[in-house]
Design an enzyme around this catalytic site. Structure first.
Site, PDB file in Angstrom:
ATOM      1  N   ALA A 268       0.632  -2.245  -4.577  1.00 28.76           N
ATOM      2  CA  ALA A 268       1.696  -3.141  -5.005  1.00 28.76           C
ATOM      3  C   ALA A 268       1.431  -4.631  -4.802  1.00 28.76           C
ATOM      4  CB  ALA A 268       2.993  -2.765  -4.289  1.00 28.76           C
ATOM      5  N   ALA A 269       0.718  -4.995  -3.742  1.00 28.89           N
ATOM      6  CA  ALA A 269       0.580  -6.419  -3.419  1.00 28.89           C
ATOM      7  C   ALA A 269      -0.160  -7.174  -4.533  1.00 28.89           C
ATOM      8  CB  ALA A 269      -0.156  -6.578  -2.096  1.00 28.89           C
ATOM      9  N   PRO A 270       0.232  -8.423  -4.789  1.00 33.20           N
ATOM     10  CA  PRO A 270       1.223  -9.236  -4.073  1.00 33.20           C
ATOM     11  C   PRO A 270       2.673  -9.055  -4.517  1.00 33.20           C
ATOM     12  CG  PRO A 270       0.146 -10.560  -5.722  1.00 33.20           C
ATOM     13  CD  PRO A 270      -0.524  -9.226  -5.787  1.00 33.20           C
ATOM     14  N   GLY A 271       2.940  -8.162  -5.457  1.00 32.24           N
ATOM     15  CA  GLY A 271       4.322  -7.797  -5.752  1.00 32.24           C
ATOM     16  C   GLY A 271       4.880  -8.239  -7.082  1.00 32.24           C
ATOM     17  N   GLY A 272       4.080  -8.878  -7.919  1.00 36.00           N
ATOM     18  CA  GLY A 272       4.598  -9.336  -9.205  1.00 36.00           C
ATOM     19  C   GLY A 272       5.057  -8.207 -10.099  1.00 36.00           C
ATOM     20  N   LYS A 273       4.267  -7.152 -10.192  1.00 31.12           N
ATOM     21  CA  LYS A 273       4.644  -6.027 -11.050  1.00 31.12           C
ATOM     22  C   LYS A 273       5.774  -5.222 -10.412  1.00 31.12           C
ATOM     23  CE  LYS A 273      -0.047  -5.694 -12.923  1.00 31.12           C
ATOM     24  NZ  LYS A 273      -0.646  -6.676 -11.973  1.00 31.12           N
ATOM     25  N   ASP A 289       0.901  -0.396  -0.196  1.00 31.83           N
ATOM     26  CA  ASP A 289      -0.329  -1.181  -0.160  1.00 31.83           C
ATOM     27  C   ASP A 289      -1.001  -0.957   1.185  1.00 31.83           C
ATOM     28  OD1 ASP A 289      -1.493  -3.472  -2.092  1.00 31.83           O
ATOM     29  OD2 ASP A 289      -2.069  -3.894  -0.018  1.00 31.83           O
ATOM     30  N   ASP A 318      -2.806   4.040   2.562  1.00 29.80           N
ATOM     31  CA  ASP A 318      -3.898   4.158   1.606  1.00 29.80           C
ATOM     32  C   ASP A 318      -3.479   5.067   0.460  1.00 29.80           C
ATOM     33  OD1 ASP A 318      -6.247   4.603   0.236  1.00 29.80           O
ATOM     34  OD2 ASP A 318      -7.442   5.074   2.011  1.00 29.80           O
ATOM     35  N   CYS A 390      -7.299  -5.339 -13.526  1.00 32.77           N
ATOM     36  CA  CYS A 390      -7.540  -6.678 -14.076  1.00 32.77           C
ATOM     37  C   CYS A 390      -9.042  -6.859 -14.264  1.00 32.77           C
ATOM     38  CB  CYS A 390      -6.943  -7.760 -13.191  1.00 32.77           C
ATOM     39  SG  CYS A 390      -7.481  -7.728 -11.471  1.00 32.77           S
TER      40      CYS A 390
END
Length: 440
Positions: A268-273, A289, A318, A390
């Protein structure tokens, strides 16, 4: 020729940038190095070091020609590399070759003088003042000859490691030049409206009132004509928006969701999605995360946007080892934005190309396969898993998903964009998406 910031403090800024560059040469990320830079110097040091990372291949090849034996002090080497990258930018500008917006441009005399002053300010680099002066003066005299000699060297010509150039060329024979060139241009700044607090049209109107022009992108996004510090954009503290690239904004739209569903954001980090999913739907969501510090950023993001609630659980664990954290209840949907080489966001993080090694690609691909295989059994029948990276490397995208489908022939692949190349119609980062459905 414009000279900003003022020469009186330029030497301090050059030295701060060189220290960040030295950290990258030693294997540290640029963001970590800049985080240790004094706040007053950080904006300038970031602009200077980012430019140096985008021109490092050329600068390093020139340094090796002019100074075959690397200076024993890495900070002196960093000052030379920074100086060569800035000197080249200034010369191109003087020749009328347009430079990307935000490129630091200095007059040759000012630049060389201030770099020598920067070297004099640190006892470790003081003995190298003469060398720095000589290298830069010589480059100015012999530039045409050096450029011709280096034109055939991939690292110097494309400002990426040779293995990276080869990998991109093999994967994208028709687009590789465009991809590599896009990586050397600063990216646009894109915002995503928090539709729980403001519509995109209303946000755009607020930006117009503040004199900030922006164009619409996607369903919830706006791209600013000129990047700004977040504190200089209306509505940050109020949680009206988040900074998020247009390609990354696609994730929440691709995953078919309904209010009340149980959802896992596996990396999840950094949390934008994570935030975007919660902005669009009322979900019972677990944000997972493996990095506690990065997970704290998810918490901060959700709090600022007003999205933290008892239905949202943050877990440090994990993703590849669900036996350590899964409660046995299946998820209706899983977002697996898995770790990767980040080859699609290199224009945003220009140090990545110099920190990665050729064998990293095989390691990240193996980790991605372990995570995908571990998460698939957690998905409820009829549920959807969105695999995302990405990366522009097929080993982390298309090849990865095809191998997954070979291992899990029951999985159904649904329409999704697959590889998105950087600088496309939305001017987004490079990305990959594959949407998979488990049969009912």
């Amino acid at each position: 020729m414009p000279e900003s910031p003022q020469p009186a403090v330029l030497s301090d800024q050059l030295l701060a940038a060189a220290r960040a560059i030295r950290a990258v040469l030693g294997g540290q990320s640029l963001s970590e190095a800049l985080g240790a830079t004094p706040a007053a110097l950080r904006p300038a040091a970031q602009a200077l070091s980012f430019h140096a990372m985008r021109r490092l291949g050329h600068a390093r090849a020139v340094r090796e020609r002019l100074v075959p034996r690397r200076p024993p002090e890495r900070l002196a080497e960093a000052l030379i590399l920074l100086g060569l990258s800035l000197l080249e930018a200034g010369m191109r500008q003087a020749e009328g070759t347009g430079q990307p917006p935000g490129t630091p441009i200095y007059h040759e005399h000012t630049l060389v003088h201030q770099l020598v002053e920067a070297a004099a300010a640190d006892r470790r680099t003081r003995p190298a003042k003469g060398l720095i002066n000589a290298v830069l003066r010589r480059y100015a005299r012999e530039r045409a000859t050096l450029l011709a000699a280096l034109a055939s060297q991939p690292e110097a010509a494309w400002n990426h490691p040779a293995w990276w150039v080869d990998t991109v060329r093999d994967a994208w024979p028709d687009d590789w030049r465009t991809i590599l060139e896009a990586a050397d241009r600063p990216p646009p700044m894109a915002l995503r409206a928090n539709i729980r607090r403001i519509t995109r049209d209303a946000l755009r109107a607020r930006l117009d009132e503040a004199g900030l022009a922006a164009r619409a992108v996607g369903e919830d996004g706006l791209v600013l004509d000129t990047p700004r510090p977040v504190t200089g954009i209306p509505g940050y503290a109020e949680g009206w928006w988040s900074v998020q690239d247009p390609s990354a904004q696609r994730a929440a739209r691709l995953l078919p969701l309904q209010d009340g569903q149980r959802v896992l954001d596996a990396c999840a980090a950094p949390g934008g999605k994570t935030a975007h999913l919660l902005e669009r739907h009322a979900l019972r969501l677990t944000a997972l995360d493996s990095d506690e510090g990065r997970l704290a950023r998810v918490s901060d993001t959700l709090r600022r946007l007003g999205l933290d609630s008892p239905e949202v659980v943050l877990r440090c664990a994990d993703a590849a080892r669900p036996d350590d954290w899964w409660d046995g209840q299946p998820y209706d949907a899983i977002l697996a934005d898995v770790p990767c080489t980040a080859s699609g966001v290199v224009r945003r993080h220009p140090d990545i190309r110099w920190l990665r090694r050729a064998d990293d690609l095989a390691r990240t691909a193996a980790l991605q396969a372990r995570i995908a295989d571990a998460l698939w059994p957690l998905l409820a029948p009829g549920g959807h898993l969105l695999y995302a990276t990405c990366s522009i490397f097929p080993q982390e995208g298309e090849q990865q998903v095809r191998a997954f489908l070979d291992r899990h022939p029951e999985a159904q692949r649904l329409p999704a964009p697959s590889h998105i190349l950087p600088g496309g119609p939305d001017d987004g980062d490079g990305f990959f998406y594959a949407l998979l459905r488990k049969p009912p």
